[in-house]
Structures are given as structure tokens and as C-alpha cells.
Write an enzyme that holds these catalytic residues in place. Structure first.
Site, PDB file in Angstrom:
ATOM      1  N   GLU A 179       1.253  -1.331  -0.050  1.00 28.79           N
ATOM      2  CA  GLU A 179      -0.075  -0.481  -0.132  1.00 28.79           C
ATOM      3  C   GLU A 179       0.685   1.429  -0.115  1.00 28.79           C
ATOM      4  OE1 GLU A 179      -2.892  -0.475   3.115  1.00 28.79           O
ATOM      5  OE2 GLU A 179      -4.382  -1.700   1.675  1.00 28.79           O
ATOM      6  N   GLU A 381      -5.471  -8.341  -1.531  1.00 28.98           N
ATOM      7  CA  GLU A 381      -6.413  -8.691   0.056  1.00 28.98           C
ATOM      8  C   GLU A 381      -7.186  -8.062  -0.513  1.00 28.98           C
ATOM      9  OE1 GLU A 381      -4.478  -5.922   3.069  1.00 28.98           O
ATOM     10  OE2 GLU A 381      -2.446  -5.896   2.201  1.00 28.98           O
TER      11      GLU A 381
HETATM   12  C1  BG6 Z   1      -4.775  -3.207   4.230  1.00 29.10           C
HETATM   13  C2  BG6 Z   1      -3.574  -3.839   5.077  1.00 29.10           C
HETATM   14  O1  BG6 Z   1      -4.474  -1.523   4.675  1.00 29.10           O
HETATM   15  O2  BG6 Z   1      -5.641  -3.476   5.581  1.00 29.10           O
HETATM   16  C3  BG6 Z   1      -3.191  -4.222   6.211  1.00 29.10           C
HETATM   17  O3  BG6 Z   1      -2.334  -3.683   3.994  1.00 29.10           O
HETATM   18  C4  BG6 Z   1      -5.032  -4.865   6.919  1.00 29.10           C
HETATM   19  O4  BG6 Z   1      -1.779  -4.484   7.220  1.00 29.10           O
HETATM   20  C5  BG6 Z   1      -5.772  -5.075   6.081  1.00 29.10           C
HETATM   21  O5  BG6 Z   1      -4.207  -5.437   8.757  1.00 29.10           O
HETATM   22  C6  BG6 Z   1      -7.120  -4.558   6.720  1.00 29.10           C
HETATM   23  O6  BG6 Z   1      -6.997  -3.058   7.897  1.00 29.10           O
HETATM   24  P1  BG6 Z   1      -7.821  -3.517   9.761  1.00 29.10           P
HETATM   25  O7  BG6 Z   1      -7.110  -2.037   9.859  1.00 29.10           O
HETATM   26  O8  BG6 Z   1      -8.583  -3.807   9.541  1.00 29.10           O
HETATM   27  O9  BG6 Z   1      -6.367  -4.760  10.356  1.00 29.10           O
END
Ligand code: BG6
Length: 483
Positions: A179, A381
Site C-alpha cells: 500500500e 487483500e
Molecule cells: C490493509 C493492510 O490496509 O488493510 C493490512 O495492508 C491491514 O495490513 C488490512 O490489516 C485490514 O485492515 P485492518 O485495519 O482491519 O487490519
């Protein structure tokens, strides 16, 4: 020939994690504190704090996380049981170069990943390795002001050289920065850039607005990423090295032409700027105007433009969780999101953390990105953060998670039928891990439950959720069986 509802046989199904949220063992075998190790726990309401010194009695979620360090064999066995074809993980930079500027890598740290990659190989699981996922040695912050310093480029490239050389026959897919576009907003300054910025966006206890510094730090990361791509290809020409964008999909709030232009600008700045530099090898024309209007001056060293041109990535990856609305403020208030927020969309529902759920947006983004870059894409993701309940018989019936992922996979398949060259999908937090934004454990994404709570208590025992069996079927059928 692409057919409806059919994905290529080589499609990489799997899950994604990050060392700082998963690994633990924060100070074992030569590792020193990372930027993430200085972040306290938090909640949806109370933000995590960044402490410059470790405080006694304060809970730091990354220190143990869910202890992949001592559970890697068990976890990888479970991933294999689900049929994973690939596994996205990150290497903790602070395990390999604990002080950032060390001359030689920490052998004990390298050995840990030897074991992890050997274990993955045993099950034919392809590693997809993020080189820096919201993690840098804290020494980089303390001694050099993080990525604000140009020296960070050399430290990062040394680190890349060490891991590219060591794992040249074990890892094919690399991602330079997680990111990278998070650096565009103050919330990402520390996470992504190892920069100390206070709540009002000021830099390191000075009265300097951080925008200029963040964008300079981003430039340093672009150069570092491009150098890594070139170096990686020299070390092993078969390496595939990608970028990773937090895709912030913002719809125009109305059909008013001005709203459409606001949405376009936001897409250009938040999403395309970083993609263009990393995929096309140069700053886009729209960035020049944006920088001029904001009085930003990027300090480029001689040769930087050439480095960017020569270090274009081989594939494009992104995270996708939510969408939002931009433009004339519509009815309703602001919506949350990872790093980028906006206004609420009345057509969408949200998860318990206020992130609006939008599977169709994924099809839109995939088409949009592929139209622009025409290189292979991977969704690295996607997933639903939710509170899970362990029933008295030990089962966890996470139908909400199954529905979320199913709806996104359906749209992903539509995009493939639309012609997008999509090569893989890794569900975020395939095993429960620490939330990056809140530091909580109760915001769970996994197919595998880990017994640990927000205060760090629990046995760390792993158990399979209903979604575990469902995802196994999805992979077995190459995405055809989604019910
Ligand atoms: C992404 C990141 O932005 O979102 C991860 O790359 C992160 O590291 C994921 O865990 C989900 O976000 P969160 O805050 O729910 O863990």
C-alpha cells in the site's frame, strides 16, 4: 479463450498476512524493534499510539501477534489443507537488518525464512513475499527520520539484495511495498513511511506540515522500488516483482459534471499516481499540476527519472475492501476505511467498523486498472473484518464472511470474463491476526480462528471456522463451487 465462470487453471488461490501482524517474536534471535513494535493496542474509538520508547506495562500487539514464528509448521499445514496454491507473507525487515544500517544481514533472521519457505515448498505453495509491509526497523525512524531520508533507499536495497540472493530459488513473486499510496495521507506516514507525524499532520514535533515530507518520502520509495526491480531481475531473471496499491474506489456523489471531475481527480491522485510511477515508470501529467497547486516540490536526484523508467514492475497488485462516495456532500455522514475514507453510499451496507461493502466495485476496479496498465493483476487483500462467536460446541459459523468473499469472487469472475488478466486472489488475514488500524484481535478476517483477545490473553490455539471448509471447496473447484 475465456469462458464465463471459468478461471485459468493456473489461478493462484491463497491467503495473505504481514509479519508485523502475524509473526510475533519481536525481539528473538537478533531481531530488534520495528516501527510496528512501537505501536500500542487501540480500538475503533481509541487510536493506537506510537511510543518513541517502549513503556512498561503497555500492551504492544505486534510483540507476540499470533506467534507464527513458533506455529509456522502448523499454520502452513492448515493452509495446505485448504488447498492454498500461494501464500502472501512479508519478511520483517527488522529481523534481517535490525538497525536498518547494518553492514551484514542477521543470519538467524534469514534462517527463519529458510524454514518457512522450505515448509511452503513441501506443500507446493507459492510464496508471494512483500518486502516491506507497514514495517521498517524502528532505528530508521529514530536515526534517519524514516523514508524522509534518502539514505533509506540504500538500506532498503541492501536488504533486498540479501533476501533476493538468499531466496533466489525459493521465491518467484515479490511485492516491493505494501500500500505504497498510504503515504499520500497523514494516517499512512508512520505505517508506510516510518515518519513521525502528529495528529494534525505536523512532522516530528515541528510546525512543518507533513505533506511535502510525505511526498518526498514516497519519491524515495519509488526510487527504492525501481532499484529493487532492476536488482531482482539481475539476481534472477525469472523473478516477478510487483507493486501494491490500496485501491480507494470513490464514486461521484451525483451526476453533476463537477462531481464527476472530483471523482476523477481523486482516482488519479489516490490510486493512479503510484500505479503510474511503478508500472509506467514516470510521474503522470496530472501529478505535476497537483504538486504545483499544493506547492510541493519533489527533490529528484540526478538519474532518478532514468531509474524509475528502468524499474517498472512486472505485475500489479492491490487491496480492496470497500468503496465510498466523493463530491458534493450527499445525505449522511462520513464513512470509514483503511487509510482513505469518504462519504457514505446509500446503496451499500457497512461492516461493524463502518467500511462499506461493495463487491461490484471490485469488478469496476479490476477493469479500470487493467484498461490502463495491461499487465497481470493480483488481488492480494480482500476480506471481512468481523467479530466471531465461538459456540459452546467449539464451532464458528461465519456465514457473513462466506457471503462477503463469495460476492467478491463472483464479481472477480465477471471481470475475468470481461477480459482482465487476473492471476490470483489472496484473502486477507486467512488466519486471525492483529488489525493494522486498531491493533485489535476481535476484528477477525480468518478462515482459521486464533484464541487470543484484545488484551493479548488466550492460548493461541488454532481452530477451523465454517469458512475454512467453504474456501477449501472454492479452491478445489477453481472458484466454480461458491455455494
Ligand atoms: C490493509 C493492510 O490496509 O488493510 C493490512 O495492508 C491491514 O495490513 C488490512 O490489516 C485490514 O485492515 P485492518 O485495519 O482491519 O487490519
Amino acid at each position: 479463450m475465456i469462458k464465463k465462470n471459468v478461471l485459468p487453471k493456473t489461478f493462484l488461490w491463497g491467503g495473505a498476512t504481514a509479519a508485523n501482524q502475524y509473526e510475533g517474536a519481536w525481539n528473538l534471535d537478533g531481531k530488534k524493534a520495528s516501527t510496528a513494535d512501537m505501536m500500542t493496542g487501540g480500538t475503533h474509538i481509541i487510536p493506537r499510539r506510537i511510543t518513541k520508547k517502549l513503556e512498561q506495562g503497555t500492551y504492544y500487539p505486534s510483540h507476540e501477534a499470533v506467534d507464527f514464528y513458533h506455529h509456522y509448521e502448523e499454520d502452513i499445514r492448515l493452509f495446505a489443507e485448504m488447498g492454498f496454491k500461494c501464500f502472501r507473507m512479508s519478511i520483517a525487515w527488522s529481523r534481517i537488518f535490525p538497525n536498518a544500517d547494518d553492514k551484514t544481514p542477521n543470519e538467524e533472521g534469514l534462517k527463519f525464512y529458510d524454514k518457512v519457505f522450505a515448509e511452503l515448498k513441501k506443500y507446493n505453495i507459492e510464496p508471494i513475499v512483500t518486502i516491506s509491509h507497514y514495517e521498517a526497523p524502528f532505528a530508521l525512524t529514530e536515526k534517519y527520520n524514516g523514508w524522509a531520508s534518502r539514505e533509506a533507499i540504500d538500506f532498503y536495497v541492501n536488504y533486498c539484495e540479501a533476501i533476493f540472493t538468499r531466496y533466489r530459488n525459493l521465491v518467484k513473486y515479490w511485492i516491493t511495498f505494501n500500500e505504497i499510496n498510504s503515504l499520500l495521507v497523514p494516517a499512512g506516514a508512520y505505517l508506510e513511511g516510518a515518519l513521525l507525524v502528529d495528529d494534525s499532520g505536523l512532522f516530528n514535533n515541528t510546525n512543518v506540515d507533513s505533506t511535502q515530507i510525505r511526498l518526498q518520502a514516497l519519491h524515495h520509495q519509488f526510487v527504492a522500488s525501481a532499484k529493487a526491480v532492476q536488482l531482482g531481475h539481475e539476481i534472477n531473471p525469472d523473478f516477478k516483482i510487483g507493486c501494491m496499491i490500496n485501491y480507494s474506489c470513490g464514486y461521484a456523489s451525483t451526476c453533476k459534471p463537477e462531481d464527476m471531475v472530483i471523482a476523477l481527480r481523486q482516482d488519479q491522485i489516490n490510486n493512479m499516481l503510484c500505479g503510474d510511477v511503478q508500472v509506467l515508470g514516470e510521474y503522470p501529467a496530472f501529478a505535476k499540476r497537483q504538486f504545483e497547486e499544493k506547492n510541493i516540490k519533489i527533490n529528484m536526484a540526478e538519474g532518478d527519472e532514468e531509474i524509475l523508467k528502468k524499474g517498472c514492475v512486472d505485475f500489479y497488485t492491490f487491496s480492496y475492501y470497500k468503496s465510498h462516495v466523493v463530491g458534493t456532500r450527499p445525505e449522511g455522514d462520513e464513512t470509514q476505511g483503511n487509510v482513505f475514507g469518504g462519504f457514505k453510499n446509500p446503496y451499500l451496507k457497512a461492516n461493524d467498523w463502518g467500511w462499506q461493502i461493495d463487491p461490484v466495485g471490485l469488478r469496476y476496479v479490476l477493469n479500470h486498472v487493467y484498461d490502463r496498465y495491461r499487465i497481470p493483476i493480483m488481488i492480494v487483500e480482500n476480506g471481512l473484518g468481523a467479530v466471531d462467536v465461538v459456540e459452546t460446541d467449539g464451532t464458528i459459523n461465519d456465514d457473513y464472511r462466506i457471503n462477503f468473499i463469495k460476492d467478491h469472487i463472483e464479481q472477480m469472475k465477471e471481470a475475468v470474463y470481461d477480459g482482465v488478466d487476473l492471476i490470483g486472489y489472496t484473502a486477507w488475514g486467512c488466519i486471525d491476526l492483529v488489525s493494522a488500524s486498531t491493533g485489535e484481535m476481535k476484528k477477525r478476517y480468518g478462515f482459521i480462528y486464533v484464541d487470543k483477545d484484545n488484551d493479548g490473553k488466550g492460548t493461541l490455539k488454532r481452530s477451523k471456522k465454517k469458512s475454512f471448509y467453504w474456501y477449501k471447496k472454492v479452491i478445489e473447484s477453481n472458484g466454480e463451487e461458491l455455494s
